[in-house]
Design a protein around this motif. Sequence first.
Motif, short mmCIF file in Angstrom:
data_model
loop_
_atom_site.label_atom_id
_atom_site.label_comp_id
_atom_site.label_asym_id
_atom_site.label_seq_id
_atom_site.Cartn_x
_atom_site.Cartn_y
_atom_site.Cartn_z
N ILE A 1 0.83 -1.21 0.00
CA ILE A 1 0.00 0.00 0.00
C ILE A 1 0.86 1.26 0.00
O ILE A 1 0.61 2.19 -0.77
CB ILE A 1 -0.95 -0.01 1.22
CG1 ILE A 1 -1.98 -1.13 1.06
CG2 ILE A 1 -1.64 1.33 1.39
CD1 ILE A 1 -2.81 -1.38 2.30
N THR A 2 1.88 1.31 0.85
CA THR A 2 2.64 2.55 1.01
C THR A 2 3.78 2.71 0.02
O THR A 2 4.04 3.82 -0.44
CB THR A 2 3.22 2.64 2.44
OG1 THR A 2 4.07 1.52 2.67
CG2 THR A 2 2.11 2.69 3.46
N LEU A 3 4.45 1.62 -0.31
CA LEU A 3 5.63 1.72 -1.18
C LEU A 3 5.38 1.24 -2.60
O LEU A 3 6.25 1.38 -3.46
CB LEU A 3 6.78 0.92 -0.57
CG LEU A 3 7.22 1.34 0.83
CD1 LEU A 3 8.27 0.37 1.35
CD2 LEU A 3 7.75 2.76 0.82
N GLY A 4 4.24 0.61 -2.83
CA GLY A 4 3.96 0.09 -4.15
C GLY A 4 4.74 -1.17 -4.49
O GLY A 4 4.91 -1.50 -5.67
N GLU A 5 5.24 -1.86 -3.48
CA GLU A 5 5.99 -3.09 -3.70
C GLU A 5 5.07 -4.16 -4.27
O GLU A 5 3.96 -4.35 -3.79
CB GLU A 5 6.58 -3.60 -2.38
CG GLU A 5 7.66 -2.73 -1.81
CD GLU A 5 8.97 -2.87 -2.55
OE1 GLU A 5 9.25 -3.97 -3.07
OE2 GLU A 5 9.70 -1.89 -2.61
N PRO A 6 5.52 -4.88 -5.28
CA PRO A 6 4.67 -5.96 -5.80
C PRO A 6 4.60 -7.13 -4.83
O PRO A 6 5.56 -7.39 -4.10
CB PRO A 6 5.39 -6.37 -7.10
CG PRO A 6 6.81 -5.98 -6.88
CD PRO A 6 6.78 -4.75 -6.00
N ILE A 7 3.47 -7.79 -4.82
CA ILE A 7 3.30 -8.97 -3.98
C ILE A 7 3.54 -10.19 -4.87
O ILE A 7 2.78 -10.44 -5.81
CB ILE A 7 1.91 -9.02 -3.33
CG1 ILE A 7 1.72 -7.80 -2.43
CG2 ILE A 7 1.73 -10.30 -2.54
CD1 ILE A 7 0.36 -7.72 -1.79
#
Length: 83
Positions: free
Chosen positions: A45-51
Amino acid sequence: MLWLGVFIDALAVFAWGTALQITGVGLLSNLAYLTPVAAIIVSYITLGEPIEPYAVIGMMFVLGGCMLQVFSKWNLDYYSRSR
């Protein structure tokens, strides 16, 4: 950055203490296993890191294990007698 870490830790300790008064240590100890799940979701949500797919599989195992612990017949019997 230091303030953010101190504030978040203080908030977590306050929430833990409040929840401990409500539920009890046996049930609340499962929250420790949810920390990596929360970290993955917050970083998305905060960093836009892919899951990644392996992270989703790991989260399913963690959530499944917590659900087994919380909703097991022994656990429900134990907590219904202790109240």
